[in-house]
Design a protein around this motif. Structure first.
Motif, PDB file in Angstrom:
ATOM      1  N   ARG A 162       0.814  -1.213   0.000  1.00  9.07           N
ATOM      2  CA  ARG A 162       0.000   0.000   0.000  1.00  9.07           C
ATOM      3  C   ARG A 162       0.851   1.268   0.000  1.00  9.07           C
ATOM      4  O   ARG A 162       0.621   2.211   0.747  1.00  9.07           O
ATOM      5  CB  ARG A 162      -0.962  -0.014   1.187  1.00  9.07           C
ATOM      6  N   GLY A 163       1.886   1.220  -0.832  1.00  6.04           N
ATOM      7  CA  GLY A 163       2.686   2.413  -1.043  1.00  6.04           C
ATOM      8  C   GLY A 163       3.759   2.676  -0.022  1.00  6.04           C
ATOM      9  O   GLY A 163       4.424   3.714  -0.082  1.00  6.04           O
ATOM     10  N   GLU A 164       3.968   1.747   0.912  1.00  9.34           N
ATOM     11  CA  GLU A 164       5.019   1.955   1.898  1.00  9.34           C
ATOM     12  C   GLU A 164       5.910   0.726   2.006  1.00  9.34           C
ATOM     13  O   GLU A 164       5.513  -0.388   1.678  1.00  9.34           O
ATOM     14  CB  GLU A 164       4.426   2.290   3.274  1.00  9.34           C
ATOM     15  N   ASN A 165       7.152   0.966   2.457  1.00  9.66           N
ATOM     16  CA  ASN A 165       8.076  -0.139   2.695  1.00  9.66           C
ATOM     17  C   ASN A 165       7.644  -0.941   3.914  1.00  9.66           C
ATOM     18  O   ASN A 165       7.184  -0.375   4.905  1.00  9.66           O
ATOM     19  CB  ASN A 165       9.493   0.386   2.946  1.00  9.66           C
ATOM     20  N   ILE A 166       7.811  -2.251   3.816  1.00  9.67           N
ATOM     21  CA  ILE A 166       7.529  -3.136   4.948  1.00  9.67           C
ATOM     22  C   ILE A 166       8.837  -3.749   5.406  1.00  9.67           C
ATOM     23  O   ILE A 166       9.515  -4.438   4.650  1.00  9.67           O
ATOM     24  CB  ILE A 166       6.565  -4.276   4.563  1.00  9.67           C
ATOM     25  N   GLY A 167       9.214  -3.484   6.650  1.00  6.21           N
ATOM     26  CA  GLY A 167      10.352  -4.168   7.251  1.00  6.21           C
ATOM     27  C   GLY A 167       9.866  -5.464   7.840  1.00  6.21           C
ATOM     28  O   GLY A 167       9.062  -5.458   8.780  1.00  6.21           O
ATOM     29  N   ASN A 168      10.334  -6.584   7.285  1.00  4.26           N
ATOM     30  CA  ASN A 168       9.737  -7.887   7.604  1.00  4.26           C
ATOM     31  C   ASN A 168       9.396  -8.068   9.080  1.00  4.26           C
ATOM     32  O   ASN A 168       8.263  -8.357   9.443  1.00  4.26           O
ATOM     33  CB  ASN A 168      10.688  -9.025   7.200  1.00  4.26           C
ATOM     34  N   PHE A 184      -6.931  -3.514  10.810  1.00  5.88           N
ATOM     35  CA  PHE A 184      -6.690  -4.463   9.727  1.00  5.88           C
ATOM     36  C   PHE A 184      -7.653  -5.640   9.814  1.00  5.88           C
ATOM     37  O   PHE A 184      -7.907  -6.162  10.902  1.00  5.88           O
ATOM     38  CB  PHE A 184      -5.250  -5.008   9.807  1.00  5.88           C
ATOM     39  N   THR A 185      -8.169  -6.043   8.649  1.00  2.00           N
ATOM     40  CA  THR A 185      -8.963  -7.262   8.561  1.00  2.00           C
ATOM     41  C   THR A 185      -8.032  -8.440   8.253  1.00  2.00           C
ATOM     42  O   THR A 185      -6.851  -8.248   7.957  1.00  2.00           O
ATOM     43  CB  THR A 185      -9.997  -7.144   7.430  1.00  2.00           C
ATOM     44  N   GLN A 186      -8.569  -9.648   8.283  1.00  2.00           N
ATOM     45  CA  GLN A 186      -7.767 -10.819   7.951  1.00  2.00           C
ATOM     46  C   GLN A 186      -7.314 -10.783   6.491  1.00  2.00           C
ATOM     47  O   GLN A 186      -6.235 -11.264   6.159  1.00  2.00           O
ATOM     48  CB  GLN A 186      -8.551 -12.104   8.237  1.00  2.00           C
ATOM     49  N   LYS A 187      -8.124 -10.193   5.617  1.00  2.00           N
ATOM     50  CA  LYS A 187      -7.715 -10.045   4.217  1.00  2.00           C
ATOM     51  C   LYS A 187      -6.511  -9.102   4.118  1.00  2.00           C
ATOM     52  O   LYS A 187      -5.569  -9.359   3.357  1.00  2.00           O
ATOM     53  CB  LYS A 187      -8.855  -9.507   3.359  1.00  2.00           C
ATOM     54  N   ASP A 188      -6.543  -8.035   4.875  1.00  2.00           N
ATOM     55  CA  ASP A 188      -5.405  -7.112   4.893  1.00  2.00           C
ATOM     56  C   ASP A 188      -4.133  -7.837   5.327  1.00  2.00           C
ATOM     57  O   ASP A 188      -3.052  -7.625   4.767  1.00  2.00           O
ATOM     58  CB  ASP A 188      -5.672  -5.947   5.854  1.00  2.00           C
ATOM     59  N   VAL A 189      -4.278  -8.686   6.311  1.00  2.00           N
ATOM     60  CA  VAL A 189      -3.128  -9.430   6.832  1.00  2.00           C
ATOM     61  C   VAL A 189      -2.549 -10.334   5.754  1.00  2.00           C
ATOM     62  O   VAL A 189      -1.331 -10.395   5.558  1.00  2.00           O
ATOM     63  CB  VAL A 189      -3.522 -10.254   8.073  1.00  2.00           C
ATOM     64  N   LYS A 190      -3.420 -11.044   5.029  1.00  2.00           N
ATOM     65  CA  LYS A 190      -2.950 -11.936   3.967  1.00  2.00           C
ATOM     66  C   LYS A 190      -2.256 -11.168   2.855  1.00  2.00           C
ATOM     67  O   LYS A 190      -1.235 -11.606   2.315  1.00  2.00           O
ATOM     68  CB  LYS A 190      -4.126 -12.740   3.408  1.00  2.00           C
ATOM     69  N   ASP A 191      -2.798 -10.008   2.504  1.00  2.00           N
ATOM     70  CA  ASP A 191      -2.180  -9.185   1.459  1.00  2.00           C
ATOM     71  C   ASP A 191      -0.799  -8.704   1.893  1.00  2.00           C
ATOM     72  O   ASP A 191       0.169  -8.729   1.123  1.00  2.00           O
ATOM     73  CB  ASP A 191      -3.068  -7.978   1.137  1.00  2.00           C
ATOM     74  N   ALA A 192      -0.690  -8.264   3.146  1.00  2.00           N
ATOM     75  CA  ALA A 192       0.592  -7.783   3.665  1.00  2.00           C
ATOM     76  C   ALA A 192       1.612  -8.912   3.735  1.00  2.00           C
ATOM     77  O   ALA A 192       2.801  -8.719   3.463  1.00  2.00           O
ATOM     78  CB  ALA A 192       0.394  -7.160   5.049  1.00  2.00           C
ATOM     79  N   GLU A 193       1.132 -10.098   4.075  1.00  2.00           N
ATOM     80  CA  GLU A 193       2.012 -11.265   4.187  1.00  2.00           C
ATOM     81  C   GLU A 193       2.673 -11.582   2.852  1.00  2.00           C
ATOM     82  O   GLU A 193       3.879 -11.851   2.782  1.00  2.00           O
ATOM     83  CB  GLU A 193       1.195 -12.464   4.669  1.00  2.00           C
ATOM     84  N   VAL A 194       1.906 -11.515   1.777  1.00  2.00           N
ATOM     85  CA  VAL A 194       2.432 -11.794   0.445  1.00  2.00           C
ATOM     86  C   VAL A 194       3.464 -10.744   0.045  1.00  2.00           C
ATOM     87  O   VAL A 194       4.486 -11.054  -0.582  1.00  2.00           O
ATOM     88  CB  VAL A 194       1.282 -11.826  -0.590  1.00  2.00           C
ATOM     89  N   CYS A 195       3.216  -9.499   0.417  1.00  2.00           N
ATOM     90  CA  CYS A 195       4.089  -8.400   0.003  1.00  2.00           C
ATOM     91  C   CYS A 195       5.370  -8.293   0.815  1.00  2.00           C
ATOM     92  O   CYS A 195       6.340  -7.672   0.369  1.00  2.00           O
ATOM     93  CB  CYS A 195       3.337  -7.073   0.119  1.00  2.00           C
ATOM     94  N   SER A 196       5.388  -8.866   2.017  1.00  2.00           N
ATOM     95  CA  SER A 196       6.476  -8.576   2.948  1.00  2.00           C
ATOM     96  C   SER A 196       7.771  -9.310   2.642  1.00  2.00           C
ATOM     97  O   SER A 196       8.842  -8.874   3.050  1.00  2.00           O
ATOM     98  CB  SER A 196       6.047  -8.897   4.385  1.00  2.00           C
ATOM     99  N   ALA A 197       7.677 -10.448   1.935  1.00  2.00           N
ATOM    100  CA  ALA A 197       8.879 -11.246   1.660  1.00  2.00           C
ATOM    101  C   ALA A 197       9.019 -11.439   0.157  1.00  2.00           C
ATOM    102  O   ALA A 197       8.566 -12.428  -0.407  1.00  2.00           O
ATOM    103  CB  ALA A 197       8.805 -12.587   2.377  1.00  2.00           C
TER     104      ALA A 197
END
Length: 574
Positions: A162-168, A184-197
């Motif tokens: 979502r436009g920001e860096n994620i530090g794992n 955050f919803t559970q969907k948000d969590v899944k989306d972030a999980e995919v993007c983080s690594a």
């Protein structure tokens, strides 16, 4: 790259196996039975034999790319006239292994020590990645004392969400808060999980893995600039190949690890860890390495040498950016150049040059990532060592990752006897706790857990988070991830499981924290403390067999580095 000397005629260690004095059947057996079935010509046995100690494992997600990296090392060794032999050792992945990777750091170091020491190796290349693999392999190599070079595995590419860096790691702790507060919803969590690594490699923040890579470079155990190269960057392979060439030169010049790991080198590492905003875990690992090589280093050194150092590197969790930006900005060589007035620039490194010579011409390409000492991100960083009746042998805190207003704080203790007790109580709406309280967690030290897990940055109660409070004072005898943040007091020693005063804290006790004056106390009389001690019963051991039992019965306390007592001392005869 220069050599430390020109002693190229020194007898190779491997010749004790392949060409023992007096000849006879010993050399015949080792040459024939060990490698002749590989079709090797006779002149192979006169070349420097270089071990490649590989911590590759599919059980260690941060290290899965090291199998390929070993091939680059081999190319360099062969080019320089050496003979490479890759071997595996136990690998510990912080994110998966239970009960904690720290329990097995010392076991892994023993695996490295015996694999290196018991085989005909003239030098060794350590392929490292996830947190404990760097100190464990260095500890093992130090106990053998042959020429050694480290090739850090490198961090992942930046995560983007979502436009920001994620530090794992750092983002994980923020994620928990967002879930608890309903942001955050559970969907948000899944989306972030995919993007983080996004790639292979270890955590992208200045967590423990990155701190360990920088530690190795600051100690002089890597080629210049090796620490910050991302895992999947092609320049990582180049660095690995060059490291393969250099280890052969180290063997020829007899540049052993003991010549590099001097007291001055350890002091440099302490200063650099402060300047980069490195992990608190650095303390416990550097002390263990020093113990193996026979260099005197105590807990107070980390405060005396590092607590007044300016913070230069703007990386999470103490700053904004991630390891990819750090490398683009010039990496650790820039920090070493900027900090030269604070360092011993005459320490020797693996390429035979001094630390100062290696980094004298380093250039910074992003001054928003690496600051100058004259205008730092923070004037004072590093680790503060606390003393008091709650931590007779010391405790540590990372002020740069804490809330400034909480560094001097008095509050009532809310006690959790162990992690199970914590999990059962923390979100109970009837728990007697508010934002002024001090959370106290017991039984997570080296003996108590066992293994000293990264749980010290306790999640705040849901009812506190919903008030918009993001931090509270938290105290434990455990550790926390280098990716974490908060006003967290760690490594309380002696730990509660062996009868340290932490074991005697009760709900409602007044805890007084004063970081500027380096004190941590509970407001209680000596008489009351003794009454509680007289009633205290030591907990039953949590391990009855195997290595965990050996660990519990021989591990030193946190203020000494948590190594096994029988492994401490100078390097052995090899």
């Amino acid at each position: 790259m220069s050599n430390n000397n020109n002693n190229n005629n020194k007898e190779l260690r491997s010749q004790k196996w392949f060409a023992p004095s007096g000849g006879g059947k010993g050399g015949f057996v080792h040459r024939k039975a060990w490698r002749k079935n590989q079709g090797l010509p006779a002149d192979t046995y006169g070349k420097p034999v270089i071990g490649i100690c590989n911590t590759w494992s599919e059980l260690s997600p941060c290290n899965t790319h090291l199998r390929g990296l070993a091939e680059s090392v081999k190319r360099g060794i062969i080019e320089a006239g050496g003979y490479p032999l890759e071997f595996p050792i136990m690998s510990t992945g912080e994110t998966i292994i239970k009960p904690t990777a720290m329990l097995f750091r010392n076991l892994m170091s023993m695996d490295a020590e015996e694999s290196i020491g018991s085989n005909p190796l003239d030098g060794v290349v350590l392929l490292t990645g996830c947190d404990k693999t760097t100190p464990a392999t260095i500890m093992g190599a130090a106990s053998v004392d042959i020429p050694t070079i480290v090739v850090p595995g490198g961090a992942m590419l930046n995560g983007r969400f979502r436009g920001e860096n994620i530090g794992n790691g750092t983002y994980v702790w923020k994620l928990k808060e967002k879930i608890k507060t309903g942001e955050f919803t559970q969907k948000d969590v899944k989306d972030a999980e995919v993007c983080s690594a996004r790639s292979e490699g270890h955590c992208t923040t200045m967590g423990t893995a990155s701190s360990m890579a920088c530690m190795a470079e600051a100690l002089g155990l890597t080629l210049p600039g090796a620490a910050a190269i991302p895992a999947v960057d092609s320049r990582k392979k180049t660095m690995a190949q060059l490291s393969g060439r250099q280890i052969v030169e180290m063997v020829k010049s007899d540049l052993k690890i003991s010549k590099i790991l001097t007291r001055k080198a350890f002091e440099n590492a302490i200063v650099v860890n402060a300047a980069i905003g490195g992990s608190t875990n650095f303390i416990i690992h550097l002390q263990a390495i020093a113990g193996r090589i026979g260099v005197a280093l105590n807990l107070q050194d980390f405060d005396d040498l590092g607590s007044k150092i300016p913070l230069l590197v703007n990386l999470m969790p103490s700053g904004k950016y991630l390891m990819e930006e750090f490398y683009d900005a010039g990496g650790l060589p820039v920090v070493l150049n900027y900090m030269k007035d604070y360092l011993h620039n005459d320490t020797i490194t693996v390429n035979g040059n001094t630390l100062g010579e290696n980094n004298d011409d380093a250039i910074c390409f992003r001054d928003d990532v690496i600051y100058k000492p004259s205008d730092p991100l923070q004037k004072e960083a590093g680790i503060a060592v606390l003393r008091g009746n709650l931590c007779e042998n010391g405790a540590v805190i990372k002020p740069s990752a804490a809330t400034e207003s909480l560094l001097v704080h008095t509050g009532k203790a809310v006690v959790f006897e162990n992690m199970t007790d914590f999990r059962n109580k923390i979100d109970d709406p009837n728990l007697d706790i508010d934002e002024t309280s001090v959370m106290v967690l017991k039984s997570v030290g080296p003996v108590g857990f066992p293994g000293m897990p990264e749980v010290g940055n306790l999640d705040l109660p849901e009812k506190i988070l919903k008030k918009g409070i993001k931090d509270m004072v938290r105290i434990s005898d455990g550790r926390m991830s280098g990716t974490a943040f908060g006003t967290v007091i760690l490594h309380v020693s002696p730990e509660s499981a062996v009868g340290g005063n932490l074991a005697l804290v009760e709900n409602g006790d007044t805890i007084i924290l004063d970081v500027p004056n380096r004190t941590l106390n509970m407001e209680i009389s000596d008489e009351e403390l003794q009454k509680r001690r007289d009633k205290w019963i030591a907990p039953e051991s949590k391990a009855k067999r195997g290595y965990p039992n050996l660990f519990i019965n021989t591990v030193q306390q946190a203020h000494l580095g948590a190594d096994l007592d029988f492994l401490v001392g100078g390097s052995k005869d090899n």
